[in-house]
Scaffold this active site. Structure first.
Site, PDB file in Angstrom:
ATOM      1  N   TYR A 149       0.855  -1.191   0.000  1.00 27.46           N
ATOM      2  CA  TYR A 149       0.000   0.000   0.000  1.00 27.46           C
ATOM      3  C   TYR A 149       0.884   1.231   0.000  1.00 27.46           C
ATOM      4  O   TYR A 149       1.853   1.305   0.757  1.00 27.46           O
ATOM      5  CB  TYR A 149      -0.892   0.001   1.242  1.00 27.46           C
ATOM      6  CG  TYR A 149      -1.779   1.225   1.372  1.00 27.46           C
ATOM      7  CD1 TYR A 149      -2.819   1.455   0.467  1.00 27.46           C
ATOM      8  CD2 TYR A 149      -1.568   2.158   2.391  1.00 27.46           C
ATOM      9  CE1 TYR A 149      -3.635   2.571   0.583  1.00 27.46           C
ATOM     10  CE2 TYR A 149      -2.387   3.277   2.514  1.00 27.46           C
ATOM     11  CZ  TYR A 149      -3.419   3.482   1.609  1.00 27.46           C
ATOM     12  OH  TYR A 149      -4.225   4.595   1.722  1.00 27.46           O
ATOM     13  N   ASP A 244       9.241   3.108  -0.308  1.00 28.40           N
ATOM     14  CA  ASP A 244       8.184   3.744   0.476  1.00 28.40           C
ATOM     15  C   ASP A 244       8.378   3.301   1.928  1.00 28.40           C
ATOM     16  O   ASP A 244       7.953   2.214   2.320  1.00 28.40           O
ATOM     17  CB  ASP A 244       6.813   3.324  -0.062  1.00 28.40           C
ATOM     18  CG  ASP A 244       5.674   3.911   0.771  1.00 28.40           C
ATOM     19  OD1 ASP A 244       5.966   4.572   1.797  1.00 28.40           O
ATOM     20  OD2 ASP A 244       4.507   3.696   0.403  1.00 28.40           O
ATOM     21  N   LYS A 272       4.512   9.143   8.919  1.00 28.61           N
ATOM     22  CA  LYS A 272       4.176   8.551  10.225  1.00 28.61           C
ATOM     23  C   LYS A 272       5.128   8.987  11.346  1.00 28.61           C
ATOM     24  O   LYS A 272       4.924  10.040  11.928  1.00 28.61           O
ATOM     25  CB  LYS A 272       4.037   7.035  10.071  1.00 28.61           C
ATOM     26  CG  LYS A 272       2.846   6.728   9.127  1.00 28.61           C
ATOM     27  CD  LYS A 272       2.443   5.286   9.011  1.00 28.61           C
ATOM     28  CE  LYS A 272       1.136   5.182   8.230  1.00 28.61           C
ATOM     29  NZ  LYS A 272       1.138   4.321   7.090  1.00 28.61           N
TER      30      LYS A 272
END
Ligand SMILES: *Cc1c(COP(=O)(O)O)cnc(C)c1O
Length: 434
Positions: A149, A244, A272
């Site tokens: 994702y 990523d 994050k």
């Protein structure tokens, strides 16, 4: 902290109201408990590793906001940094010194990443990095792993596909086929299949984007040699390698998976953890590449709240805590203690599970075989997970409400908390068998 006979009237009322005003009653889908059924727990406050819900129940938290809360909730140093920043104004639309301070800290931890651009979410970071990779290579195709994702940008909202190598078809209505036609899919950990794809399309591939440690199909680790293998493929075919690390950055090691595995991507996305619980992400690369971004270069990308002073303050305070000696060792110890304890408890109860663990991330699949990719992950018993999840909730442990989310440990989860969790799991595994 057993919440047996847990009362949830306030959460239930809050959910009813929210469902009338927001799709599914939430601001992001997984929060709605669709994967496990039942009513989501509405949070009133949190401190350290403990969540308190609107009915007064307490839970040991393993969601960690899906990654950011690595130093625990309401950490006093983060709160102090935020309090100091908030009194000075919350957004200026003009540069601040804090941006370069945080940028320097992040870049110095990621070898080869000399410059970065701050954005507000991981989605934005990947979307912008992809634009840059396409601009720099003059190519349009992107390789993505099934089950990884990268945020909800149109071009990467593709993961379905049964063949080993499939041309992308969108898996959300509203995503045009024309946008995903340039997205090529491969299986995670499948170096041979990826090599074949590169043989076929190599000169059209702008970049391969990958979670170096996959955390969005549950936790799946890279096989030995896999990351180096794709690094070599990208180099050979003149494509960029985009790591990523929105989830793994400053989570599986200082810097991220690229440091832990010693692989140098061409571009890196982080998010994050670097915002310490406030909206913040970034994409980073060598100076010559990043200079192509506006206003130094022609590749346009902008953001009203990017580099927000509160996010910078929370991010910097978080990284300063993580930089202290022993932080990552202690995270690793706690999460391996958790993984080991869960495996033992499951075995004692006769429930087959597959456990993956790295840094402060744990993945537990209700499966009787090792999980190496999306097909393995989705073969696990999600009904068993749902029963386990609700039993854990009743025992005062809040896991992420999906078999396909990683479990996050923070610096606020001490040994005692881990042992309490394992005891709760021993009892919860019994309800799985029913
Ligand atoms: C969470 C995540 C994203 C998206 O970040 P948002 O801030 O939710 O937009 C992208 N990539 C990975 C690997 C993630 O875990």
């Amino acid at each position: 902290m057993a919440n047996n006979a847990r009362i949830t009237v306030n959460s239930t009322a809050a959910f009813l109201k929210a469902q009338k005003l927001m799709p599914g009653g939430v601001s992001s889908p997984v929060r709605a408990f669709k994967g496990v059924g039942g009513t989501p727990v509405f949070i009133k406050e949190a401190e350290g590793c403990l969540l308190t819900d609107v009915d007064g129940n307490q839970y040991i938290d393993y969601i960690g906001s899906y990654g950011p809360m690595i130093v625990g909730h309401a950490n006093e140093r983060v709160v102090a940094a935020l309090s100091k920043a908030i009194g000075r104004g919350t957004s200026f639309g003009a540069p601040t010194e804090a941006e370069a301070t945080l940028a320097e800290k992040i870049c110095s931890a990621l070898p080869g990443m000399e410059m970065l651009r701050f954005v507000n979410s991981g989605t934005e970071a990947v979307m912008s990095a992809l634009r840059l990779a396409r601009a720099a290579t003059g190519r349009e195709k992107v390789v993505k792993c099934i089950g990884c994702y990268h945020g909800h940008l149109d071009s990467l909202l593709v993961s379905a596909g049964s063949g080993a190598l499939t041309l992308g078809t969108p898996n959300s209505p509203g995503v045009p086929q024309s946008v995903t036609a340039n997205t090529l899919l491969v299986h995670y950990n499948d170096l041979e299949g990826t090599a074949r794809l590169f043989e076929q399309y190599g000169d059209q591939i702008a970049c391969m984007v990958i979670e170096p440690v996959a955390g969005n199909m549950g936790l799946v680790l890279p096989a030995a040699g896999y990351l180096q293998g794709i690094r070599d493929l990208c180099t050979k075919h003149g494509a960029m390698l985009l790591f990523d690390e929105v989830m793994t950055g400053f989570r599986v090691a200082w810097g991220g998976a690229q440091v832990r595995f010693g692989i140098r991507p061409d571009l890196t996305c982080v998010g994050k953890v670097i915002g310490g619980g406030l909206p913040c992400a970034a994409y980073a690369g060598p100076a010559a590449l990043m200079e192509k971004i506006s206003p130094s270069g022609p590749v346009y990308q902008a953001g009203t709240l990017s580099g927000n002073p509160l996010a910078m303050a929370a991010g910097l305070a978080t990284l300063e805590i993580l930089e202290e000696p022993g932080a990552y060792e202690s995270l690793e110890e706690c999460s391996s203690r958790l993984a080991g304890g869960l495996a033992e408890a499951a075995a004692a109860a006769g429930v087959p599970v597959a456990l993956n663990q790295i840094g402060s991330m744990v993945g537990m699949f209700f499966s009787n075989k090792p999980v190496l990719n999306y097909a393995d992950a989705t073969a696990s018993d999600t009904a068993a997970f749902a029963r386990f999840f609700h039993a854990m909730l009743d025992h005062g442990v809040h896991l992420p409400p999906s078999q396909f989310e990683a479990v996050f440990v923070s610096l606020a989860h001490g040994e005692d908390v881990i042992d309490t969790t394992i005891k709760a799991a021993s009892r919860a595994f019994d309800s799985v068998k029913l």
